[in-house]
Motif scaffolding. Structure first.
Motif, mmCIF file in Angstrom:
data_model
loop_
_atom_site.group_PDB
_atom_site.id
_atom_site.type_symbol
_atom_site.label_atom_id
_atom_site.label_comp_id
_atom_site.label_asym_id
_atom_site.label_seq_id
_atom_site.Cartn_x
_atom_site.Cartn_y
_atom_site.Cartn_z
ATOM 1 N N MET A 103 26.966 38.649 -21.960
ATOM 2 C CA MET A 103 27.637 38.892 -23.238
ATOM 3 C C MET A 103 29.062 38.347 -23.171
ATOM 4 N N ARG A 104 29.442 37.560 -24.168
ATOM 5 C CA ARG A 104 30.769 36.971 -24.215
ATOM 6 C C ARG A 104 31.746 37.921 -24.918
ATOM 7 N N ILE A 105 32.930 38.086 -24.322
ATOM 8 C CA ILE A 105 34.005 38.834 -24.963
ATOM 9 C C ILE A 105 35.083 37.823 -25.348
ATOM 10 N N TYR A 106 35.422 37.757 -26.620
ATOM 11 C CA TYR A 106 36.429 36.819 -27.087
ATOM 12 C C TYR A 106 37.823 37.381 -26.822
ATOM 13 N N ARG A 107 38.727 36.519 -26.410
ATOM 14 C CA ARG A 107 40.089 36.966 -26.157
ATOM 15 C C ARG A 107 40.735 37.464 -27.457
ATOM 16 N N ASN A 108 40.506 36.723 -28.537
ATOM 17 C CA ASN A 108 41.041 37.090 -29.847
ATOM 18 C C ASN A 108 40.290 36.287 -30.905
ATOM 19 N N ARG A 109 40.716 36.408 -32.159
ATOM 20 C CA ARG A 109 40.029 35.703 -33.234
ATOM 21 C C ARG A 109 40.232 34.197 -33.144
ATOM 22 N N ASP A 110 41.370 33.760 -32.600
ATOM 23 C CA ASP A 110 41.592 32.321 -32.428
ATOM 24 C C ASP A 110 40.552 31.711 -31.492
ATOM 25 N N GLU A 111 40.308 32.367 -30.360
ATOM 26 C CA GLU A 111 39.309 31.849 -29.425
ATOM 27 C C GLU A 111 37.928 31.849 -30.072
ATOM 28 N N ALA A 112 37.616 32.908 -30.805
ATOM 29 C CA ALA A 112 36.321 32.969 -31.493
ATOM 30 C C ALA A 112 36.184 31.810 -32.475
ATOM 31 N N GLY A 113 37.289 31.487 -33.156
ATOM 32 C CA GLY A 113 37.265 30.379 -34.103
ATOM 33 C C GLY A 113 37.029 29.046 -33.432
ATOM 34 N N ARG A 114 37.633 28.840 -32.251
ATOM 35 C CA ARG A 114 37.436 27.580 -31.530
ATOM 36 C C ARG A 114 35.975 27.415 -31.107
ATOM 37 N N ILE A 115 35.388 28.496 -30.625
ATOM 38 C CA ILE A 115 33.985 28.440 -30.205
ATOM 39 C C ILE A 115 33.081 28.193 -31.410
ATOM 40 N N LEU A 116 33.400 28.843 -32.515
ATOM 41 C CA LEU A 116 32.594 28.677 -33.725
ATOM 42 C C LEU A 116 32.728 27.252 -34.273
ATOM 43 N N ALA A 117 33.928 26.697 -34.209
ATOM 44 C CA ALA A 117 34.133 25.330 -34.686
ATOM 45 C C ALA A 117 33.272 24.341 -33.916
ATOM 46 N N ASP A 118 33.098 24.568 -32.617
ATOM 47 C CA ASP A 118 32.238 23.699 -31.821
ATOM 48 C C ASP A 118 30.797 23.742 -32.330
ATOM 49 N N ARG A 119 30.358 24.921 -32.749
ATOM 50 C CA ARG A 119 28.995 25.063 -33.276
ATOM 51 C C ARG A 119 28.838 24.383 -34.635
ATOM 52 N N LEU A 120 29.963 24.185 -35.329
ATOM 53 C CA LEU A 120 29.943 23.597 -36.672
ATOM 54 C C LEU A 120 30.420 22.142 -36.667
ATOM 55 N N ALA A 121 30.487 21.544 -35.500
ATOM 56 C CA ALA A 121 31.081 20.211 -35.364
ATOM 57 C C ALA A 121 30.422 19.163 -36.260
ATOM 58 N N GLY A 122 29.173 19.359 -36.609
ATOM 59 C CA GLY A 122 28.474 18.403 -37.469
ATOM 60 C C GLY A 122 29.066 18.293 -38.865
ATOM 61 N N LEU A 123 29.903 19.258 -39.249
ATOM 62 C CA LEU A 123 30.536 19.234 -40.575
ATOM 63 C C LEU A 123 31.907 18.571 -40.553
ATOM 64 N N THR A 124 32.358 18.124 -39.402
ATOM 65 C CA THR A 124 33.702 17.571 -39.261
ATOM 66 C C THR A 124 33.948 16.426 -40.243
ATOM 67 N N GLY A 125 35.031 16.562 -41.010
ATOM 68 C CA GLY A 125 35.434 15.493 -41.907
ATOM 69 C C GLY A 125 34.612 15.340 -43.168
ATOM 70 N N GLN A 126 33.594 16.158 -43.379
ATOM 71 C CA GLN A 126 32.794 16.040 -44.596
ATOM 72 C C GLN A 126 33.618 16.505 -45.792
ATOM 73 N N ARG A 127 33.678 15.683 -46.810
ATOM 74 C CA ARG A 127 34.615 15.917 -47.913
ATOM 75 C C ARG A 127 34.145 16.978 -48.897
ATOM 76 N N ASP A 128 32.890 17.372 -48.805
ATOM 77 C CA ASP A 128 32.392 18.359 -49.775
ATOM 78 C C ASP A 128 32.318 19.766 -49.187
ATOM 79 N N VAL A 129 33.019 20.010 -48.066
ATOM 80 C CA VAL A 129 32.958 21.305 -47.383
ATOM 81 C C VAL A 129 34.223 22.118 -47.667
ATOM 82 N N THR A 130 34.042 23.393 -47.973
ATOM 83 C CA THR A 130 35.145 24.342 -48.053
ATOM 84 C C THR A 130 34.848 25.496 -47.113
ATOM 85 N N VAL A 131 35.796 25.795 -46.214
ATOM 86 C CA VAL A 131 35.669 26.943 -45.319
ATOM 87 C C VAL A 131 36.297 28.147 -45.999
ATOM 88 N N LEU A 132 35.527 29.230 -46.077
ATOM 89 C CA LEU A 132 35.975 30.439 -46.761
ATOM 90 C C LEU A 132 36.098 31.580 -45.767
#
Length: 210
Positions: free
Chosen positions: A1-30
């Protein structure tokens, strides 16, 4: 089980999982207000996509507020669970909606601060939170995003319960979840630092990515 240091670290890990959306112009992160916003800020920065917030207010039954009969979103969107709402009187529904609408409007005024209304028509909405326990808020956010015109809705979280993951998989086009522990417990137990996110932090995140 992974324990995240904080929300920033969680965001970095999540961004890696979403890398396929990088630079797509029709995406909004909410970011779901408030705890999801710091996670969403990191995701948006790493993907190079716009960041916005989604204010969703759950409509809870008067005698058990954790049980939702619906939800309110921006631009007058209302989502109802008709089976639950049918148990309430019109007066009950009106009172809960009045109270939650006032709080939604307060938060919208505070967070948007001159920003245009949220517009998702034809876009891919990536709904980000810091975790999924029951998934009720994220489920409402999916419905609100669709009513605001989103072409595709993705829910992305660092950690969530298997039950919430399965429920949302039936509602969203895709659910990205870094880990789904068998004995979930509470979102807070997967973070070393799970301090409350303030209104000021939300507005600062929006300003930083404007």
């Amino acid at each position: 089980m992974r324990i995240y240091r904080n929300r920033d670290e969680a965001g970095r890990i999540l961004a890696d999982r979403l890398a396929g959306l990088t630079g797509q112009r029709d995406v909004t992160v909410l970011g779901l207000v408030r705890g999801g916003v710091p996670v969403a800020q990191v995701v948006a920065e790493r993907l190079g996509t716009p960041l916005d917030v989604l204010v969703v207010r759950k409509l809870g039954v008067p005698w058990a507020s954790e049980v939702a009969f619906g939800a309110l979103g921006p631009n007058g969107v209302r989502v109802l669970n008709e089976m639950v709402a049918a148990r309430l009187t019109p007066e009950d529904i009106a009172e809960v909606q009045r109270r939650e609408q006032a709080e939604l409007e307060r938060r919208e005024r505070l967070y948007r601060a001159g920003r245009p209304p949220l517009e998702l028509t034809g876009r891919t909405a990536v709904i980000v939170d810091d975790g999924l326990a029951t998934g009720a808020t994220a489920r409402a956010a999916v419905a609100v995003s669709r009513q605001l015109g989103a072409r595709r809705v993705v829910v992305a979280v660092p950690v969530g319960s298997q039950q919430a993951f399965e429920m949302l998989s039936a509602e969203a086009d895709e659910v990205i979840c870094d880990q789904r522990p068998v004995d979930f417990g509470a979102v807070s137990q997967y973070y070393e630092d799970f301090r409350e996110v303030s209104d000021d932090e939300v507005t600062e995140a929006l300003s930083a990515t404007a």
